[in-house]
Design an enzyme around this catalytic site. Structure first.
Site, mmCIF file in Angstrom:
data_model
loop_
_atom_site.group_PDB
_atom_site.id
_atom_site.type_symbol
_atom_site.label_atom_id
_atom_site.label_comp_id
_atom_site.label_asym_id
_atom_site.label_seq_id
_atom_site.Cartn_x
_atom_site.Cartn_y
_atom_site.Cartn_z
ATOM 1 N N GLY A 1 12.104 -5.205 19.819
ATOM 2 C CA GLY A 1 12.203 -4.470 18.577
ATOM 3 C C GLY A 1 13.139 -3.285 18.674
ATOM 4 O O GLY A 1 14.071 -3.261 19.488
ATOM 5 N N ASP B 1 7.189 -6.157 12.064
ATOM 6 C CA ASP B 1 7.409 -5.139 11.027
ATOM 7 C C ASP B 1 8.660 -5.382 10.182
ATOM 8 O O ASP B 1 8.817 -4.783 9.120
ATOM 9 C CB ASP B 1 7.501 -3.746 11.664
ATOM 10 C CG ASP B 1 6.173 -3.267 12.221
ATOM 11 O OD1 ASP B 1 5.141 -3.877 11.887
ATOM 12 O OD2 ASP B 1 6.173 -2.291 12.988
ATOM 13 N N GLY C 1 2.615 -1.681 10.196
ATOM 14 C CA GLY C 1 3.868 -1.143 9.683
ATOM 15 C C GLY C 1 3.881 0.365 9.813
ATOM 16 O O GLY C 1 3.486 1.064 8.892
#
Length: 345
Positions: A113, A138, A181
């Site tokens: 990520g 996310d 999130g």
């Protein structure tokens, strides 16, 4: 004698995510079958490069992992450029460069990520041949329209919301569901719309609880028996409580409506990836192998305008892809009466 095979490494770092194994398989099988490369798996993210922990990957080891959740290589959240306890900040990066060379690697694929891509860009600046592959549930990595893991997380969250509809209706309650999130509300937005949420709160849209109360009370006045409130975990709140618990408590206190909360948590990150994520991860992985073959280093695989391409890693690190004010799905939700916690209808 034939020419020496190119030797590449693959690692997965950061949080686990459905589709990592599909991406590892996509990179590895394409590298082996199409480009005749040797492939090394780095164990447990960047810590595996520091500790020099590896496994040789072949077609046999890469078979049967497409549908598996998690990552066969393991992962960690080690940030090698972040010094701890007075350590020389260049110690781990230097060790990584040394081990990269001793392992005979000519390229390294970093699956991860935002944090992973930032580290990848820093390693590229150190002179290593790096290719980034974006993964996160996310969906907040800058430079790509979508990341694998997102579709699975939305599917899981939507199924949970679907189930909450039945218990909310049976008990005539307000049901608050908190989804993941931290900075971006993509999961809350997509699962909220897909699951028929009445209120959707995301970090990017400042909310006023008075608008939420009014929405819920108006539904009650119209004899609508229950309401669903979808909350992104990263919304601003004055309490240390989880976002879902905080919102549920305030609704109970200020409306008198019976309210319960559900924190979905890590369930969203586990299990087998959806078909969509398997395909996307496979395409991303295969394209990463192609970028290595073409020596397009210092880049991250990305989906742009529906096409698999790449973006420079140094443009990705430190940025987050957020829901913008003119997002079309938010707009469509407003047209249908969804409350986003602000005064706009």
């Amino acid at each position: 004698m034939g020419s020496r095979k190119m030797r590449i490494g693959i690692l997965s770092a950061g949080g686990d995510c459905p589709g990592i194994n599909a991406a590892i398989r996509g990179v590895g099988k394409t590298a082996i079958v199409e480009y005749d490369m040797d492939v090394v798996g780095i164990v447990n993210g960047f810590s595996g490069l520091v500790e020099k922990e590896t496994i040789d990957l072949n077609e046999q080891l890469l078979s049967g992992i497409l549908t598996l959740g998690g990552t066969i290589l393991g992962t960690s959240r080690l940030k090698p450029f972040k010094a701890v306890d007075g350590e020389d900040p260049q110690h781990k990066p230097d060790l990584i460069k040394k081990n990269y060379e001793e392992l005979g690697l000519e390229a390294l694929v970093c699956i991860g990520g935002n944090g992973t891509q930032k580290t990848a860009s820093l390693l590229a600046r150190e002179g290593l041949n790096i290719i980034g592959v974006p993964k996160t549930i996310d969906n907040d990595i800058w430079g790509t329209e979508v990341t694998f893991g997102f579709d699975t997380a939305v599917h899981i969250a939507t199924e949970a919301i679907d189930r909450l509809h039945t218990t909310a209706n049976s008990h005539k309650r307000v049901m608050v569901i908190e989804v993941m999130g931290h900075h971006a509300g993509w999961i809350a937005l997509y699962s909220g719309i897909a699951g028929g949420g009445d209120v959707i709160l995301v970090p990017e849209i400042p909310y006023n609880l008075d608008h939420v109360y009014e929405c819920l009370m108006e539904r009650s006045r119209k004899k609508k028996p229950y309401s669903i409130v979808v909350v992104g975990e990263g919304i601003e709140k004055p309490s240390k409580k989880s976002a879902g618990a905080y919102i549920a408590k305030q609704i109970r206190k200020n409306t008198g409506l019976e309210t319960r909360e559900t924190i979905l948590g890590y369930i969203q990150r586990g299990g087998s990836p959806t078909a969509t994520d398997r395909i996307l991860a496979t395409r991303f992985g295969a394209y990463a192998a192609r970028l290595i073959h073409e020596k397009q280093f210092g880049t991250m695989v990305a989906m742009r305008n529906g096409v698999i391409s790449s973006v420079p890693l140094d443009e990705v690190g430190g940025k987050v892809r957020l829901i913008e004010a003119d997002n079309k799905l938010v707009e469509k939700g407003r047209y249908m009466g969804v409350c986003f916690g602000d005064c706009r209808k």
